[in-house]
Scaffold this motif. Structure first.
Motif, PDB file in Angstrom:
ATOM      1  N   PRO A 143       5.562  14.022   0.731  1.00 18.59           N
ATOM      2  CA  PRO A 143       6.148  12.688   0.527  1.00 18.59           C
ATOM      3  C   PRO A 143       7.121  12.270   1.645  1.00 18.59           C
ATOM      4  CG  PRO A 143       6.159  13.928  -1.528  1.00 18.59           C
ATOM      5  CD  PRO A 143       5.667  14.878  -0.463  1.00 18.59           C
ATOM      6  N   GLY A 144       7.921  13.195   2.123  1.00 21.11           N
ATOM      7  CA  GLY A 144       8.906  12.849   3.155  1.00 21.11           C
ATOM      8  C   GLY A 144       8.273  12.449   4.481  1.00 21.11           C
ATOM      9  N   HIS A 145       7.062  12.900   4.708  1.00 20.83           N
ATOM     10  CA  HIS A 145       6.346  12.607   5.958  1.00 20.83           C
ATOM     11  C   HIS A 145       5.782  11.188   5.968  1.00 20.83           C
ATOM     12  CE1 HIS A 145       2.710  12.947   8.649  1.00 20.83           C
ATOM     13  NE2 HIS A 145       3.619  13.475   9.425  1.00 20.83           N
ATOM     14  N   ASP A 146       5.679  10.587   4.775  1.00 16.83           N
ATOM     15  CA  ASP A 146       5.114   9.232   4.669  1.00 16.83           C
ATOM     16  C   ASP A 146       5.964   8.221   5.414  1.00 16.83           C
ATOM     17  OD1 ASP A 146       3.015   9.874   3.033  1.00 16.83           O
ATOM     18  OD2 ASP A 146       3.982   9.169   1.186  1.00 16.83           O
ATOM     19  N   ILE A 147       5.287   7.170   5.920  1.00 16.63           N
ATOM     20  CA  ILE A 147       5.998   5.987   6.390  1.00 16.63           C
ATOM     21  C   ILE A 147       6.753   5.410   5.186  1.00 16.63           C
ATOM     22  CG2 ILE A 147       5.707   3.684   7.421  1.00 16.63           C
ATOM     23  CD1 ILE A 147       4.602   5.825   9.299  1.00 16.63           C
ATOM     24  N   ILE A 148       7.957   4.888   5.402  1.00 17.63           N
ATOM     25  CA  ILE A 148       8.725   4.328   4.287  1.00 17.63           C
ATOM     26  C   ILE A 148       7.931   3.198   3.610  1.00 17.63           C
ATOM     27  CG2 ILE A 148      10.999   4.976   5.196  1.00 17.63           C
ATOM     28  CD1 ILE A 148      11.294   2.087   6.203  1.00 17.63           C
ATOM     29  N   PRO A 149       8.112   3.033   2.277  1.00 12.76           N
ATOM     30  CA  PRO A 149       7.256   2.065   1.566  1.00 12.76           C
ATOM     31  C   PRO A 149       7.368   0.648   2.111  1.00 12.76           C
ATOM     32  CG  PRO A 149       8.859   3.128   0.071  1.00 12.76           C
ATOM     33  CD  PRO A 149       9.008   3.782   1.407  1.00 12.76           C
ATOM     34  N   GLU A 150       8.542   0.281   2.622  1.00 10.27           N
ATOM     35  CA  GLU A 150       8.725  -1.090   3.124  1.00 10.27           C
ATOM     36  C   GLU A 150       7.788  -1.416   4.283  1.00 10.27           C
ATOM     37  OE1 GLU A 150      11.041   1.215   2.569  1.00 10.27           O
ATOM     38  OE2 GLU A 150      12.933   0.343   1.885  1.00 10.27           O
ATOM     39  N   LEU A 151       7.352  -0.382   5.027  1.00 15.46           N
ATOM     40  CA  LEU A 151       6.541  -0.605   6.231  1.00 15.46           C
ATOM     41  C   LEU A 151       5.174   0.063   6.114  1.00 15.46           C
ATOM     42  CD1 LEU A 151       9.303   0.096   8.940  1.00 15.46           C
ATOM     43  CD2 LEU A 151       8.687  -2.086   7.925  1.00 15.46           C
ATOM     44  N   ARG A 152       4.734   0.331   4.892  1.00 12.40           N
ATOM     45  CA  ARG A 152       3.514   1.116   4.661  1.00 12.40           C
ATOM     46  C   ARG A 152       2.329   0.558   5.474  1.00 12.40           C
ATOM     47  NH1 ARG A 152       3.416   1.724  -0.983  1.00 12.40           N
ATOM     48  NH2 ARG A 152       4.545   3.656  -0.644  1.00 12.40           N
ATOM     49  N   PRO A 153       1.607   1.442   6.185  1.00 13.27           N
ATOM     50  CA  PRO A 153       0.456   0.967   6.957  1.00 13.27           C
ATOM     51  C   PRO A 153      -0.632   0.381   6.058  1.00 13.27           C
ATOM     52  CG  PRO A 153       1.028   3.232   7.549  1.00 13.27           C
ATOM     53  CD  PRO A 153       1.843   2.880   6.340  1.00 13.27           C
ATOM     54  N   LEU A 154      -1.357  -0.588   6.573  1.00 16.50           N
ATOM     55  CA  LEU A 154      -2.497  -1.153   5.853  1.00 16.50           C
ATOM     56  C   LEU A 154      -3.697  -0.218   6.018  1.00 16.50           C
ATOM     57  CD1 LEU A 154      -2.207  -4.843   7.077  1.00 16.50           C
ATOM     58  CD2 LEU A 154      -1.613  -3.945   4.814  1.00 16.50           C
ATOM     59  N   PRO A 155      -4.659  -0.275   5.094  1.00 12.05           N
ATOM     60  CA  PRO A 155      -5.859   0.548   5.262  1.00 12.05           C
ATOM     61  C   PRO A 155      -6.514   0.247   6.618  1.00 12.05           C
ATOM     62  CG  PRO A 155      -5.870  -0.560   3.133  1.00 12.05           C
ATOM     63  CD  PRO A 155      -4.697  -1.113   3.893  1.00 12.05           C
ATOM     64  N   GLY A 156      -6.879   1.303   7.330  1.00 10.77           N
ATOM     65  CA  GLY A 156      -7.543   1.124   8.623  1.00 10.77           C
ATOM     66  C   GLY A 156      -6.605   0.919   9.795  1.00 10.77           C
ATOM     67  N   GLU A 157      -5.307   0.801   9.531  1.00  7.18           N
ATOM     68  CA  GLU A 157      -4.343   0.587  10.612  1.00  7.18           C
ATOM     69  C   GLU A 157      -4.111   1.892  11.381  1.00  7.18           C
ATOM     70  OE1 GLU A 157      -1.221  -2.001   9.400  1.00  7.18           O
ATOM     71  OE2 GLU A 157       0.232  -0.528  10.045  1.00  7.18           O
ATOM     72  N   PRO A 158      -4.037   1.844  12.720  1.00  8.80           N
ATOM     73  CA  PRO A 158      -3.855   3.102  13.464  1.00  8.80           C
ATOM     74  C   PRO A 158      -2.516   3.775  13.154  1.00  8.80           C
ATOM     75  CG  PRO A 158      -4.342   1.248  14.954  1.00  8.80           C
ATOM     76  CD  PRO A 158      -4.148   0.676  13.590  1.00  8.80           C
ATOM     77  N   VAL A 159      -2.605   5.061  12.775  1.00  8.70           N
ATOM     78  CA  VAL A 159      -1.409   5.884  12.568  1.00  8.70           C
ATOM     79  C   VAL A 159      -1.606   7.141  13.416  1.00  8.70           C
ATOM     80  CG1 VAL A 159      -0.009   7.195  10.928  1.00  8.70           C
ATOM     81  CG2 VAL A 159      -1.058   5.046  10.206  1.00  8.70           C
ATOM     82  N   VAL A 160      -0.662   7.422  14.309  1.00  8.77           N
ATOM     83  CA  VAL A 160      -0.771   8.572  15.204  1.00  8.77           C
ATOM     84  C   VAL A 160       0.142   9.674  14.702  1.00  8.77           C
ATOM     85  CG1 VAL A 160      -0.377   9.384  17.566  1.00  8.77           C
ATOM     86  CG2 VAL A 160      -1.326   7.105  17.179  1.00  8.77           C
TER      87      VAL A 160
END
Ligand code: TIU
Length: 218
Positions: free
Chosen positions: A104-121
């Motif tokens: 859970p701590g590794h997740d992007i914060i909920p306010e900025l959550r990536p959209l499906p298909g959005e690049p996450v490196v």
């Protein structure tokens, strides 16, 4: 071509070749009980970056996350040992194992959550180019300019901007969308980038970036 009012001089913004890069806006750095807190920091100091970053995110998006494989095979022993922390990388905490992918701590914060298909490196280091596909991903899309947000200003943001500069990218760091646990490092982290004629890049406000952004492809 659009102009972003920036320091040390206006930035010639080419929306077709630009990407918004958001560095490590993770619960482990911005919420109590994560890596930032384990290092002894007041994590609430970073939260002022969230609202302006969210406004930019509605225009264009790509994220990074600092973290490691669950077996920690990509965690250099020197990084694990640094700080002699009682609770360090890979150890259990209130948001799961610290800086470990899938926790859970590794997740992007909920306010900025990536959209499906959005690049996450996913990156194991401080710089976003070290041991990642980021350079290839940007080159494949013809990107030469980066609008950079995220945390922390003097660690992962600065390291990434220096790496990007050496690879030929032009970076604009958004002053109110980057944050440090240390006010003096926030100031100096930005001054180092824009000093000496923009030795590593430019610094602009989110308002000035927003003014130029309508031209940017989503
Ligand atoms: N400690 C600190 O300021 N930052 C990090 O460890 N990682 C990032 O900056 N993401």
């Amino acid at each position: 071509m659009a102009i972003i009012e920036a320091e040390p001089y206006p930035f010639e913004f080419d929306p077709a070749r630009a990407s918004l890069l958001i560095i490590d806006m993770q619960r482990d750095f911005l919420e109590p009980g994560g890596f930032g807190a384990a290092l002894g920091n007041d994590v609430l100091l970073l939260r002022r970056t969230i609202a302006p970053t969210r406004r930019l995110l509605e225009k264009a998006r790509a994220h990074t996350r600092e973290g490691h494989r669950p077996d920690l095979a990509d965690l250099p022993p020197a990084k694990k040992a640094r700080g002699k922390l009682p609770t360090g990388i890979g150890d259990p905490g209130p948001m799961g194992r610290i800086l470990v992918r899938g926790e859970p701590g590794h997740d992007i914060i909920p306010e900025l959550r990536p959209l499906p298909g959005e690049p996450v490196v996913d990156k194991p280091g401080k710089g976003a180019f070290h041991a990642t596909d980021l350079d290839a991903m940007l080159k494949n899309r013809g990107i030469t300019q980066l609008i950079v947000c995220g945390v922390t200003t003097e660690v992962c943001v600065n390291t990434t901007v220096r790496e990007a500069n050496d690879r030929g990218y032009d970076c604009v760091v958004v002053a109110d969308c980057v944050g440090s646990y240390f006010p003096e490092f926030q100031e100096m982290g930005l001054r180092m980038i824009k000093a000496q004629g923009g030795i590593f890049g430019w610094v602009a406000s989110s308002e000035d970036v927003m003014t130029a952004l309508p031209a940017m492809a989503p």
